[in-house]
Motif scaffolding. Structure first.
Motif, PDB file in Angstrom:
ATOM      1  N   LYS A   2      23.358  51.407 -29.532  1.00  0.00           N
ATOM      2  CA  LYS A   2      22.347  50.841 -30.425  1.00  0.00           C
ATOM      3  C   LYS A   2      22.446  51.459 -31.807  1.00  0.00           C
ATOM      4  O   LYS A   2      22.682  52.647 -31.966  1.00  0.00           O
ATOM      5  N   GLY A   3      22.265  50.617 -32.816  1.00  0.00           N
ATOM      6  CA  GLY A   3      22.319  51.083 -34.198  1.00  0.00           C
ATOM      7  C   GLY A   3      23.565  50.640 -34.921  1.00  0.00           C
ATOM      8  O   GLY A   3      23.578  50.527 -36.149  1.00  0.00           O
ATOM      9  N   THR A   5      26.316  47.855 -36.127  1.00  0.00           N
ATOM     10  CA  THR A   5      26.208  46.450 -36.510  1.00  0.00           C
ATOM     11  C   THR A   5      27.584  45.799 -36.446  1.00  0.00           C
ATOM     12  O   THR A   5      28.557  46.354 -36.962  1.00  0.00           O
ATOM     13  N   ASP A 224      23.076  43.745 -33.965  1.00  0.00           N
ATOM     14  CA  ASP A 224      23.091  45.101 -33.426  1.00  0.00           C
ATOM     15  C   ASP A 224      24.018  45.119 -32.221  1.00  0.00           C
ATOM     16  O   ASP A 224      24.146  44.119 -31.505  1.00  0.00           O
ATOM     17  N   ASP A 227      22.507  43.815 -29.135  1.00  0.00           N
ATOM     18  CA  ASP A 227      21.994  42.444 -29.046  1.00  0.00           C
ATOM     19  C   ASP A 227      22.690  41.716 -27.906  1.00  0.00           C
ATOM     20  O   ASP A 227      23.851  41.991 -27.564  1.00  0.00           O
TER      21      ASP A 227
END
Length: 571
Positions: A2-3, A5, A224, A227
């Motif tokens: 997570k974090g 992109t 992300d 996602d």
């Protein structure tokens, strides 16, 4: 992860075209059901088509986080549709084109799809599949149950010839047909029945009409890493499909890395995975993994036995396939027809061969190695699941000493363990439950819409471990051997178990009379009973009945008894 992109479509297409300069490289050779019906598409063409269809989806109101159901045969538009969804951050839910209207409806309802993408029809071997008709039945069922899905995009697949008006060799977007096949001869498929496509103007839209005016540029939706990417349904012990959910970053990394190392990928390779994209193998090792590495793949619409038993090997020779990935079921099927259909083809291009889908028995492994690969191609016998996203146990070609039937050792970052019924880790030679001790990038993140089921199914039995549901044996050399599913089976042994089986699962006394008594030493009292519906249970009884005959426990007589006739009739 997570974090971070990213966008997976950007990594599969834009990077390969713009940074790696692979725009003119073939992304896919498409081989149709009929020999001679073929197409090809470059990375640059694929990027343009994906951008066009992504713009089509946006024009239909599709946005990031929406779910799109894809119910299509093995055609290039299927790949385009998947990548277009990924480009705009929508989740695709691919449903195998052999599934029924009920199965399609169930999956659409479970994840709340807002749009369906399908095709008019296709042939699988000699069998015509009227896909649009099945899709319409599913949509009606969905409508009756309150589904919000109101739009359906249809690829004119069997009717492609109708789209040619100017005599050029372009048959239909996004396919670029081989001119010789189109202009110089009619394929058998063009002479076959093209059923009339059922049509509802309020719901249905032709793919080619929407694509004709769509822009070839589309900025990707930056996501992300955690996602959601796609939902793929897999059956469980309850029989109700579970929506396995994978996310963007970890899945992309695991599919790309495992493809590169397990198949020893090199830029000049021609890779062929025979799996349907409706399964996880087709997602990871026909779509995402190969494209992430800039590979050239073969996409095959047909079946191994049509029009003859040598079809697979003729395709290997036609495209000079170097890396070949198929299922033990296909290998066993081809084994039955002997060596001649294999040896009439060269297969000299093959370098690495793989198996996937189930444990391969040593006899089939040896035939695959000696006959197909001529003892020069290492075999990568891969173990993994829809839930794992990629290979978990696998040899590395030419690096791992092979044992016929063994998945050998864990892939990078995978930490397996073998547990007993009490959840204790077993060391050395052992047999028990196969579990994994730490997460890996491609692990599923949840069951769509039911995280509690995710925790219960995969973590509750042995807290702190990911439970695969498979049994496993580890030999003295540390090699892992998959022994089969554990969670969907009821093991019954001993006198009490046999009596329970006979009384509870086979309550009819006439039926029970055909099973040996617990005191009969001629047959070990151990039965494995699939917990399935009555139809499969009947099939199971039929198999048990045959086994019992073979064991000499029932003596066939010229005049069958009334109970025997009763059993045969019921089965």
């Amino acid at each position: 992860m997570k974090g971070a992109t990213t966008n997976i479509c950007y990594n599969l297409l834009d990077r390969n075209v713009d940074e790696k300069k692979l725009g003119d490289k073939i992304a896919f050779y498409w081989e149709g059901n009929e020999p001679g019906d073929s197409a090809k598409i470059t990375y640059n063409e694929l990027l343009h088509k994906v951008c066009q269809f992504a713009n089509v989806l946006r024009s239909q109101g599709v946005k990031k986080g929406d779910r799109i159901s894809i119910y299509m045969p093995m055609i290039l538009e299927l790949v385009v549709a998947m990548l277009a969804c990924a480009r705009i951050g929508a989740l695709h839910s691919v449903v195998f084109a052999g599934f029924s209207a009920d199965s399609l409806c169930e999956r659409i309802l479970d994840c709340g799809c807002s749009l369906l993408i399908t095709a008019d029809a296709f042939y699988r071997g000699e069998k015509l599949i009227s896909l649009k008709q099945i899709a319409d039945e599913a949509l009606q069922k969905c409508k009756d149950k309150g589904s919000p899905l109101k739009k359906c995009i249809v690829v004119k697949h069997l009717g492609r010839e109708e789209l040619v008006a100017d005599g050029t060799c372009s048959k239909s977007p996004p396919l670029k047909r081989l001119c010789q096949d189109i202009q110089e001869k009619k394929t058998e498929s063009s002479q076959r029945l093209h059923p009339k496509t059922p049509w509802d103007p309020a719901t249905d839209m032709w793919w080619h009409e929407l694509m004709s005016s769509a822009n070839t540029e589309c900025e990707p939706e930056w996501c992300d890493a955690e996602d959601e990417l796609f939902i793929l349904y897999t059956s469980g012990s309850t029989g109700k499909p579970k929506g396995v959910l994978h996310t963007v970053g970890g899945y992309m990394l695991f599919a790309a890395t495992s493809f590169k190392y397990v198949f020893d990928y090199h830029p000049e390779d021609i890779y062929w995975c025979t799996a349907d994209i409706g399964w996880i193998t087709g997602h990871s090792y026909l779509t995402y993994g190969p494209l992430a590495n800039g590979a050239t793949s073969v996409l095959f619409e047909g079946v191994p036995t049509y029009p003859d038993i040598g079809r697979m090997w003729s395709i290997v020779d036609k495209y000079k396939v170097t890396k070949f990935y198929t299922a033990p079921t296909a290998i066993r099927l081809l084994m039955k027809h002997g060596e001649e259909p294999v040896k009439k083809h060269s297969r000299k291009s093959l370098k690495v061969m793989g198996t996937v889908g189930e444990p391969i028995n040593p006899e089939a492994w040896l035939w695959y190695y000696h006959v197909v690969g001529e003892e020069r191609c290492p075999i990568v016998d891969t173990f993994w699941q829809t839930e794992t996203g990629g290979h978990m146990l696998t040899p590395l070609p030419a690096a791992t000493p092979m044992k016929p039937g063994s998945a050998t050792f864990p892939f990078f970052g995978v930490v397996p363990a073998v547990l007993n019924e009490s959840g204790e880790e077993l060391e050395g030679e052992a047999q028990g439950y196969l579990v994994f001790k730490q997460p890996w990038p491609g692990i599923m993140r949840t069951v769509y819409g039911n995280h509690q089921q995710f925790e219960t199914t995969y973590f509750k039995k042995f807290p702190g471990y990911f439970v695969t549901g498979d049994g496993c044996r580890r030999d003295k050399d540390g090699y892992y051997w998959i022994t089969g599913r554990i969670d969907d089976m009821l093991n019954v042994s001993g006198t009490a178990g046999a009596e329970m089986y006979k009384s509870e699962l086979c309550p009819c006394p006439v039926m029970r009379s055909f099973f040996p008594s617990p005191q009969n030493d001629d047959l070990q009292q151990c039965t494995v009973v699939p917990v399935l519906g009555i139809c499969r249970f009947r099939l199971f009884l039929l198999c048990m009945f045959q086994v019992t005959l073979w064991a000499g426990l029932l003596s066939p007589s010229p005049a069958p008894s009334q109970p025997l006739l009763c059993l045969i009739s019921w089965l």
